[in-house]
Enzyme design. Structure first.
Site, PDB file in Angstrom:
ATOM      1  N   GLY A  14      29.497  49.930  19.250  1.00  0.00           N
ATOM      2  CA  GLY A  14      30.484  50.255  18.216  1.00  0.00           C
ATOM      3  C   GLY A  14      31.606  51.176  18.647  1.00  0.00           C
ATOM      4  O   GLY A  14      32.259  51.803  17.814  1.00  0.00           O
ATOM      5  N   SER A  15      31.877  51.233  19.966  1.00  0.00           N
ATOM      6  CA  SER A  15      32.950  52.145  20.388  1.00  0.00           C
ATOM      7  C   SER A  15      34.327  51.633  19.964  1.00  0.00           C
ATOM      8  O   SER A  15      35.211  52.422  19.629  1.00  0.00           O
ATOM      9  CB  SER A  15      32.904  52.409  21.897  1.00  0.00           C
ATOM     10  OG  SER A  15      33.271  51.270  22.635  1.00  0.00           O
ATOM     11  N   MET A  93      28.387  39.774  18.769  1.00  0.00           N
ATOM     12  CA  MET A  93      27.891  38.850  19.793  1.00  0.00           C
ATOM     13  C   MET A  93      27.389  37.515  19.246  1.00  0.00           C
ATOM     14  O   MET A  93      26.574  36.854  19.879  1.00  0.00           O
ATOM     15  CB  MET A  93      26.778  39.536  20.616  1.00  0.00           C
ATOM     16  CG  MET A  93      27.196  40.832  21.268  1.00  0.00           C
ATOM     17  SD  MET A  93      28.664  40.675  22.305  1.00  0.00           S
ATOM     18  CE  MET A  93      27.919  40.060  23.813  1.00  0.00           C
ATOM     19  N   HIS A 112      38.186  40.719  23.766  1.00  0.00           N
ATOM     20  CA  HIS A 112      37.368  40.076  24.804  1.00  0.00           C
ATOM     21  C   HIS A 112      37.605  40.838  26.113  1.00  0.00           C
ATOM     22  O   HIS A 112      38.762  41.062  26.489  1.00  0.00           O
ATOM     23  CB  HIS A 112      37.826  38.621  24.928  1.00  0.00           C
ATOM     24  CG  HIS A 112      37.063  37.823  25.924  1.00  0.00           C
ATOM     25  ND1 HIS A 112      35.743  37.463  25.749  1.00  0.00           N
ATOM     26  CD2 HIS A 112      37.435  37.301  27.118  1.00  0.00           C
ATOM     27  CE1 HIS A 112      35.346  36.747  26.789  1.00  0.00           C
ATOM     28  NE2 HIS A 112      36.344  36.636  27.633  1.00  0.00           N
TER      29      HIS A 112
HETATM   30  C1  GRF Z   1      33.573  45.337  24.369  1.00  0.00           C
HETATM   31  O1  GRF Z   1      33.661  45.308  25.772  1.00  0.00           O
HETATM   32  C2  GRF Z   1      34.296  44.163  23.752  1.00  0.00           C
HETATM   33  O2  GRF Z   1      35.417  43.753  24.490  1.00  0.00           O
HETATM   34  C3  GRF Z   1      33.253  43.075  23.792  1.00  0.00           C
HETATM   35  O3  GRF Z   1      32.037  43.721  23.518  1.00  0.00           O
HETATM   36  C4  GRF Z   1      32.134  45.100  23.905  1.00  0.00           C
HETATM   37  C5  GRF Z   1      31.815  45.901  22.673  1.00  0.00           C
HETATM   38  O4  GRF Z   1      31.733  47.275  22.909  1.00  0.00           O
HETATM   39  N1  GRF Z   1      33.578  42.000  22.889  1.00  0.00           N
HETATM   40  P1  GRF Z   1      31.623  48.290  21.705  1.00  0.00           P
HETATM   41  O5  GRF Z   1      30.418  47.850  20.863  1.00  0.00           O
HETATM   42  O6  GRF Z   1      32.890  48.203  20.910  1.00  0.00           O
HETATM   43  O7  GRF Z   1      31.422  49.629  22.323  1.00  0.00           O
END
Ligand code: GRF
Length: 207
Positions: A14-15, A93, A112
């Site tokens: 969730g960053s 995902m 992405h």
């Molecule tokens: C990120 O690298 C995004 O590009 C991909 O999944 C990852 C998610 O990271 N789709 P976070 O959960 O937002 O930290």
């Protein structure tokens, strides 16, 4: 005009969600959108606690055991509670069902961690690490009925020179993602990408 409402969908850390929230409070998304809810497809997604700590409304809509269409129906039902204007995928995902794309045509956005033309799949930074790339791209795109095939809104380069580990690649990539996603969403909400939005939407209007 009231700012668009957005639902943020996550599966993990969730960053990106947090970066978007911060941008709505003190950055480029201020007054440009309102976050209605954060939805996770996994009850153990660490991003849920992060979202709650930020004071957001969260929901778990579990995807385990469900195919793309069946899960799409669950998500649509959950989203109906907030009727968001945009659905923002932030490390979500699951493949989005065509019903969902049809319900939000040109209004689902994804980030992405690679060039969508070069790599489609779940582990863009792993792909870059395996190939020992000296640079990679991160892509913000609209979601259509394919996997990582929708119109590209923005791409940004990530230098991987001297990045010896996947962790370092991820660290550099996320730093770029966090700034890029909010910038690009601001542009989208300002109407900068109407052609791309119309391209996705027209496919559904033709039915
Ligand atoms: C990120 O690298 C995004 O590009 C991909 O999944 C990852 C998610 O990271 N789709 P976070 O959960 O937002 O930290």
């Amino acid at each position: 005009m009231t700012p668009p409402r957005i639902a943020v969908l996550i599966s993990g850390r969730g960053s990106n969600m947090e970066a978007i929230v911060r941008a709505t409070r003190e950055g480029i998304l201020r007054d440009r959108c309102a976050i209605s809810c954060v939805i996770a497809n996994r009850p153990d997604a660490p991003g849920l606690a992060r979202a709650r700590a930020l004071g957001l409304t969260t929901r778990v809509v579990p995807s385990k055991g469900l195919g793309t269409r069946a899960y799409g129906r669950r998500l649509l039902a959950a989203l109906a509670e907030w009727h968001p204007d945009y659905v923002v995928l932030a490390g979500f995902m699951r493949i989005v069902s065509s019903d969902l794309v049809a319900a939000y045509p040109g209004r689902i956005v994804n980030i992405h961690p690679a060039d969508t033309a070069a790599y489609q799949g779940p582990d863009g930074y792993g792909w870059a690490a395996e190939r020992r790339l000296s640079e990679t791209l991160v892509t913000v795109h609209l979601v259509d009925e394919g996997v990582d095939t929708g119109p590209v809104l923005r791409q940004e380069r990530v230098s991987l020179t001297g990045a010896e580990t996947k962790d370092e690649i991820v660290r550099r990539g996320l730093a770029v993602e966090h700034a890029l996603y909010s910038e690009c969403l601001a542009e989208l909400f300002d109407g900068r990408y109407e052609d791309a939005v119309a391209r996705v939407a027209s496919r559904w209007r033709r039915g």
